[in-house]
Each structure stands twice: as C-alpha cells, then as structure tokens.
Design an enzyme around this catalytic site. Structure first.
Site, PDB file in Angstrom:
ATOM      1  CB  VAL A 187      -7.016  26.067  81.737  1.00 36.87           C
ATOM      2  CG1 VAL A 187      -7.008  27.433  81.077  1.00 36.87           C
ATOM      3  CG2 VAL A 187      -8.023  26.024  82.874  1.00 36.87           C
TER       4      VAL A 187
ATOM      5  NE  ARG B  85     -23.049  35.473  42.411  1.00 39.59           N
ATOM      6  CZ  ARG B  85     -21.906  34.862  42.058  1.00 39.59           C
ATOM      7  NH1 ARG B  85     -21.091  34.440  42.985  1.00 39.59           N
ATOM      8  NH2 ARG B  85     -21.603  34.670  40.790  1.00 39.59           N
TER       9      ARG B  85
ATOM     10  CG  PHE C 183     -13.921   6.713  87.534  1.00 40.53           C
ATOM     11  CD1 PHE C 183     -12.912   7.606  87.864  1.00 40.53           C
ATOM     12  CD2 PHE C 183     -13.595   5.601  86.764  1.00 40.53           C
ATOM     13  CE1 PHE C 183     -11.596   7.398  87.448  1.00 40.53           C
ATOM     14  CE2 PHE C 183     -12.290   5.384  86.336  1.00 40.53           C
ATOM     15  CZ  PHE C 183     -11.288   6.287  86.682  1.00 40.53           C
TER      16      PHE C 183
ATOM     17  NE  ARG D  61      -0.029  20.510  83.326  1.00 37.68           N
ATOM     18  CZ  ARG D  61      -0.069  19.226  83.694  1.00 37.68           C
ATOM     19  NH1 ARG D  61       0.373  18.285  82.874  1.00 37.68           N
ATOM     20  NH2 ARG D  61      -0.551  18.889  84.878  1.00 37.68           N
ATOM     21  CG  HIS D  62       0.925  24.331  87.767  1.00 39.91           C
ATOM     22  ND1 HIS D  62       1.395  23.156  88.310  1.00 39.91           N
ATOM     23  CD2 HIS D  62      -0.350  24.092  87.372  1.00 39.91           C
ATOM     24  CE1 HIS D  62       0.458  22.247  88.255  1.00 39.91           C
ATOM     25  NE2 HIS D  62      -0.616  22.780  87.684  1.00 39.91           N
TER      26      HIS D  62
ATOM     27  NE  ARG E 152      -2.283  23.488  90.470  1.00 40.16           N
ATOM     28  CZ  ARG E 152      -3.500  23.630  90.981  1.00 40.16           C
ATOM     29  NH1 ARG E 152      -3.680  24.268  92.133  1.00 40.16           N
ATOM     30  NH2 ARG E 152      -4.555  23.140  90.344  1.00 40.16           N
TER      31      ARG E 152
ATOM     32  CD  GLU F 218      -7.005  22.198  85.677  1.00 39.42           C
ATOM     33  OE1 GLU F 218      -7.571  22.888  84.799  1.00 39.42           O
ATOM     34  OE2 GLU F 218      -6.216  21.292  85.397  1.00 39.42           O
TER      35      GLU F 218
ATOM     36  CG  LEU G 238     -12.135  44.497  45.413  1.00 40.05           C
ATOM     37  CD1 LEU G 238     -11.322  45.789  45.401  1.00 40.05           C
ATOM     38  CD2 LEU G 238     -12.600  44.133  43.997  1.00 40.05           C
TER      39      LEU G 238
HETATM   40  P1  ATP Z   1      -9.662  35.585  47.228  1.00 43.72           P
HETATM   41  O1  ATP Z   1     -10.844  36.387  46.916  1.00 43.72           O
HETATM   42  O2  ATP Z   1      -8.651  35.561  46.143  1.00 43.72           O
HETATM   43  O3  ATP Z   1      -9.988  34.208  47.696  1.00 43.72           O
HETATM   44  P2  ATP Z   1      -9.248  36.481  49.971  1.00 43.72           P
HETATM   45  O4  ATP Z   1      -9.894  37.804  50.195  1.00 43.72           O
HETATM   46  O5  ATP Z   1      -9.996  35.280  50.421  1.00 43.72           O
HETATM   47  O6  ATP Z   1      -8.868  36.343  48.447  1.00 43.72           O
HETATM   48  P3  ATP Z   1      -7.115  35.502  51.629  1.00 43.72           P
HETATM   49  O7  ATP Z   1      -6.743  34.266  50.889  1.00 43.72           O
HETATM   50  O8  ATP Z   1      -7.917  35.273  52.858  1.00 43.72           O
HETATM   51  O9  ATP Z   1      -7.824  36.545  50.671  1.00 43.72           O
HETATM   52  O10 ATP Z   1      -5.814  36.328  52.017  1.00 43.72           O
HETATM   53  C1  ATP Z   1      -5.011  35.908  53.078  1.00 43.72           C
HETATM   54  C2  ATP Z   1      -4.145  37.049  53.567  1.00 43.72           C
HETATM   55  O11 ATP Z   1      -4.979  38.118  54.020  1.00 43.72           O
HETATM   56  C3  ATP Z   1      -3.303  36.632  54.747  1.00 43.72           C
HETATM   57  O12 ATP Z   1      -1.976  36.982  54.444  1.00 43.72           O
HETATM   58  C4  ATP Z   1      -3.843  37.456  55.910  1.00 43.72           C
HETATM   59  O13 ATP Z   1      -2.809  37.860  56.787  1.00 43.72           O
HETATM   60  C5  ATP Z   1      -4.465  38.650  55.235  1.00 43.72           C
HETATM   61  N1  ATP Z   1      -5.597  39.261  55.953  1.00 43.72           N
HETATM   62  C6  ATP Z   1      -6.287  38.776  56.993  1.00 43.72           C
HETATM   63  N2  ATP Z   1      -7.267  39.613  57.371  1.00 43.72           N
HETATM   64  C7  ATP Z   1      -7.215  40.669  56.527  1.00 43.72           C
HETATM   65  C8  ATP Z   1      -7.993  41.860  56.391  1.00 43.72           C
HETATM   66  N3  ATP Z   1      -9.012  42.137  57.229  1.00 43.72           N
HETATM   67  N4  ATP Z   1      -7.669  42.702  55.388  1.00 43.72           N
HETATM   68  C9  ATP Z   1      -6.655  42.426  54.555  1.00 43.72           C
HETATM   69  N5  ATP Z   1      -5.879  41.317  54.641  1.00 43.72           N
HETATM   70  C10 ATP Z   1      -6.148  40.443  55.617  1.00 43.72           C
HETATM   71  O1  F6P Z   2     -10.953  35.520  42.609  1.00 47.54           O
HETATM   72  C1  F6P Z   2     -10.966  34.998  43.834  1.00 47.54           C
HETATM   73  C2  F6P Z   2     -11.989  33.927  44.008  1.00 47.54           C
HETATM   74  O2  F6P Z   2     -11.821  33.413  45.301  1.00 47.54           O
HETATM   75  C3  F6P Z   2     -11.935  32.819  43.004  1.00 47.54           C
HETATM   76  O3  F6P Z   2     -11.034  31.792  43.335  1.00 47.54           O
HETATM   77  C4  F6P Z   2     -13.358  32.321  42.996  1.00 47.54           C
HETATM   78  O4  F6P Z   2     -13.645  31.597  41.824  1.00 47.54           O
HETATM   79  C5  F6P Z   2     -14.117  33.557  43.164  1.00 47.54           C
HETATM   80  O5  F6P Z   2     -13.304  34.445  43.905  1.00 47.54           O
HETATM   81  C6  F6P Z   2     -15.444  33.327  43.850  1.00 47.54           C
HETATM   82  O6  F6P Z   2     -16.154  34.513  43.948  1.00 47.54           O
HETATM   83  P1  F6P Z   2     -17.226  34.996  42.801  1.00 47.54           P
HETATM   84  O7  F6P Z   2     -18.497  34.393  43.203  1.00 47.54           O
HETATM   85  O8  F6P Z   2     -17.191  36.465  42.896  1.00 47.54           O
HETATM   86  O9  F6P Z   2     -16.783  34.517  41.472  1.00 47.54           O
END
Ligand code: ATP
Ligand code: F6P
Length: 443
Positions: free
Chosen positions: A375, A113, A329, A233-234, A285, A307, A25
């Site tokens: 590193v 999908r 080199f 760094r050291h 170090r 290192e 979601l």
């Molecule tokens: P959308 O579908 O709207 O694009 P998304 O699922 O891609 O939403 P993100 O934009 O990646 O959501 O949300 C970023 C936020 O999710 C950040 O604040 C991050 O800290 C948090 N986040 C990272 N990993 C997780 C996780 N496994 N579950 C829930 N939140 C997370």
């Molecule tokens: O709603 C979140 C979102 O990242 C939209 O910005 C985007 O258009 C959509 O999901 C893409 O996913 P889907 O293929 O389910 O529409």
C-alpha cells in the site's frame, strides 16, 4: 463496434478520448493543475500527457518581453498561433497512438481560441473538457509569480525584480482580451469546470461521462495550503520475521520498540504543536504501531489501507508459494503490477481501492499514514511519480518514517531512520529468500 478498454479506474468504457483544455490568465496555476492531473491519471494507468504551448513557443521565442504578448504585435501573434498549432498537431498524433487524456496547457483566454480547439477536437472524435482557473486574490498571484514565474526559462539569467515587473506587464496584455468561459452566455454548450480562488467556489457545466467526472472531482479537491504527508510501515511483525506474507499478526519485540519510538520520530519531524491526523489500516500491526502516538492526534482506521490481499497465498513464504503455485510465482515476477493472486488482489487493484484515500489526502492538511509495504508503494508512487511497472519492486524499509511535502513542481522527501534493526521484506525478481538485501536500483 468501438473497442472497449479499461480506463484505469476499473471501469470498462468505450474508447474515450478527452482533451482537457486549460483556461485562465497567466500565474493562475494552470500548469500546476495540469501536471497534478497528469500525475493522478498516470497513477491510475490512464494514458495522459500534457502539451504545454509555452514550451512550443519557447522554440521560436525563448525569452520574449511582455510586448510579444500584445495582440497588436503581429509577429508575436503569428508565433503564438504557430506554437498552439504545433502543440495541437502533436496532441492529435499522440491520441492516434492510444492516448486517452491530453491536457492542453495554454491560456486559451479568448472565445476564438477556445472555439478553434473545440472544433478540431470534435472533428477528431475527442471530448473537450475546459478547466478554467480564475483567481483575483492579488496575494496569491504575486506569490505565484515570485514562486515559479521569476525563475521560469522565460527569465533565466534576468534580474528577478525585472522579471516580476515584466510578468505583471504580460498579464496586463492578456487581461485586455481575456474572457472567462461563458462570460457572454454563448459558451454554455461546452463541458467545463471553473475553479475560483483555488476551489472557494466552483462551477461545473455539462459533465458527460465517468472519466470526466473523476477528473473534475479530483480537481475540485485540490488545495495549495502548505502541508506534509508522513508515511510509515507498521513495526516489524511476527510474520515479517518468518518471511510470511499477509496475515494479521502482532509486532515482534523490535516492532514494539519501533512503536514506542514512533512518537519521538514524529515529534522531531512534525513539531509539537502542529495538529496531525493518523490513518491506519484495520489490521492489528498498524494499530499496534500507532498506539503510543499522542492522544490529541485524531486516529482513523481505513479498510482501504489494508495490505494487498494475497488470496490463497496468505500466510505462505515465497518458497511455499513457488512450490505450490509455480506458474503463479513466475507470472507475478513477469508482471508484478498486474498479477492478481488467486482469490486476492493485484497492485493495480490496490491502486483502484486507494483512489478515495488519494482524494481525501488531497483535501486534507497534515496526515500520518501507518500502513503496509504494498500500500505504501502505491501511495509513494503517486506522490513521487514512479512508473507503475516499477513501483512494486521499490524498497520501502521497516522502521523508517518518510515525510513527503508537495511543492509547486514536485514532492520533497525526507526520511527519518528509527535506528531499530528490522528484517528486510524486500524481494528481488526470481528470489524466494526470506530476507534479502535490496539492490541499489530498488532504493
Ligand atoms: P502561465 O500562464 O504563465 O503558464 P500558469 O497559470 O500555468 O501560468 P503556474 O505556473 O501553474 O501558472 O503557477 C504555479 C503556481 O500556482 C504555484 O505556486 C501554485 O501553488 C499556484 N496555484 C495552484 N493552483 C492554483 C489555483 N487554482 N489558483 C491560483 N494559483 C494556483
Ligand atoms: O503567458 C503564459 C504562457 O504560458 C506563455 O508561456 C505561452 O506562450 C502562452 O501562455 C500560451 O498561451 P496562448 O495560447 O494564450 O498564447
């Protein structure tokens, strides 16, 4: 015969192509996971690219209201489908140019999908790894929305509270049709990783090969608790003064001063009551540099933090290396990242041996790492997404504490100078100077 290529993690594999298909979601951290996975893979020199369907959709529908995402909205459905098709078409074209891991960042929240993406990939000889983020912790979801969603391009110029409400509404549109992977028991043939509530629980299904297992293991280790990583760094060493590389010498008098000052620098940056774990290499170090830090800090020595091994050139100055091994080199200057010292290592080798360090860092809270120039360049490149070809030329000065704080989209950096003079060990291309001032591009 399929060609054999280095997959970047030091293992020769048949030419693998993997599509990581994000599932979940909105506001479940999918884009966050996608960009961190891309950074990790690119750091390992695995060609990796994210295809964000939302960016394609924005071309056609820059700021759609929540109703756009309702499955009964025919116009919305058509545009969303077109965005997904455009992203997948670009992804396939990218694979034809040598791409290894594509990350398809969208909700992919229905079985239909997922089947569609899976079938296209299978037809093109691409392995599919579904990565689902499930989260039902309302506090985390609300924090995500306030943290990144209300400021996304979808809501630029909008009232932040109205943006939050619209986004919640958008989520409810998705909830009507969302199915978690294998909810009905008919997606069991897929390879997938399901991460619940940021790793509290994970389900792994049918992982097929080495690279997939690296990606899965990496993603399982991620957390989003606030934390920082301090790098130093050291203190200046006797070999630094002489312009010699490698070795296991002790600190110079100014290096000693830095060791005595480090606890103050750390206190200024970390604060008094925050628990900190200190990692050093096994060389004298770095251990000497850490020895005045508070006793209640856990200290751990890692061989992996030693290192870069300069093999037959260990203990030489750059001028001596040029005189004794002129071809080496020149070869090193030509491709510093890949050049391996005779009997020693390349930067690429160092990155591979640092992989367990990165895994451990991702699992950990606050860590201070006291280690060496090469590193530190590799670790810094990981957090700051530096191009690997350029990272060996970066200037990471002595007597400076660097604080890195990972945020949702990027890493913040603060530097604390000890104000104790030290030689510069940076070297420009072609130069054999013992001590040279860094150029502005190397900073
Ligand atoms: P959308 O579908 O709207 O694009 P998304 O699922 O891609 O939403 P993100 O934009 O990646 O959501 O949300 C970023 C936020 O999710 C950040 O604040 C991050 O800290 C948090 N986040 C990272 N990993 C997780 C996780 N496994 N579950 C829930 N939140 C997370
Ligand atoms: O709603 C979140 C979102 O990242 C939209 O910005 C985007 O258009 C959509 O999901 C893409 O996913 P889907 O293929 O389910 O529409």
């Amino acid at each position: 015969m399929p060609s054999r290529t280095d997959n970047g993690v030091g293992v020769q594999v048949e030419d693998t192509k993997i599509c990581v298909v994000m599932v979940g979601l909105p506001a479940r951290g999918k884009s966050y996971i996608a960009q961190i996975a891309q950074r990790y893979l690119q750091w390992l020199s695995v060609p990796a690219q994210t295809f964000n369907v939302g960016n394609y959709r924005r071309n056609d529908a820059p700021q759609p209201p929540a109703d756009f995402f309702d499955t009964n909205n025919a116009e919305g459905e058509r545009k969303r489908r077109a965005a997904a098709e455009a992203a997948v078409a670009d992804m396939l074209a990218w694979f034809r140019t040598g791409g290894v891991v594509a990350i398809l960042d969208a909700t992919n929240s229905t079985k239909e999908r997922r089947r569609w993406v899976n079938d296209i990939c299978v037809q093109h000889g691409i392995e599919v790894l579904f990565v689902e983020s499930k989260c039902d912790d309302q506090d985390i979801i609300m924090a995500n929305i306030r943290d990144v969603k209300s400021t996304s391009p979808d809501y630029r110029g909008h009232d932040p509270e109205a943006a939050v409400q619209d986004f919640l509404n958008r989520i409810s549109k998705y909830e009507k049709i969302y199915k978690t992977i294998d909810q009905d028991g008919d997606e069991d043939e897929y390879t997938y990783l399901k991460i619940m509530n940021i790793g509290k629980q994970v389900i792994i299904n049918r992982i097929q090969d080495y690279l997939q297992s690296r990606i899965v293991y990496y993603l399982m280790n991620l957390h989003i608790r606030p934390r920082s990583v301090w790098l130093s760094r050291h203190g200046e060493s006797m070999y630094n003064l002489d312009g010699r590389i490698g070795g296991d010498t002790l600190l110079s008098p100014r290096g000693e001063q830095y060791a005595r000052k480090l606890p103050d620098l750390v206190r200024e940056s970390v604060g008094d009551n925050r628990p900190l774990t200190v990692w050093t290499s096994t060389l004298k170090r770095t251990i000497a540099t850490s020895r005045f830090l508070p006793l209640h800090y856990n200290q751990l020595q890692w061989k992996a933090l030693d290192e870069l091994d300069s093999g037959v050139c260990d203990g030489l100055t750059y001028q001596e290396i040029k005189d004794r091994y002129p071809d080496d080199f020149a070869a090193r200057d030509e491709d510093k990242y890949n050049y391996r010292y005779r009997g020693g290592e390349s930067y690429r080798d160092v990155v591979i041996r640092l992989e367990p360090i990165i895994m451990e860092l991702e699992r950990s809270e606050d860590i201070l790492i006291v280690t060496h120039q090469a590193v530190l360049r590799c670790i810094y490149a990981y957090f700051m997404k530096k191009d690997q070809a350029k990272s060996p030329w970066m200037n990471i000065p002595l007597h400076t504490l660097i604080k890195l704080t990972p945020r949702a989209y990027g890493t913040e950096e603060i530097r604390y100078e000890a104000n104790i003079p030290a030689v510069s060990t940076w070297r420009g291309k072609g130069s054999t100077a013992k001590h040279e001032n860094p150029t502005p591009e190397s900073l």
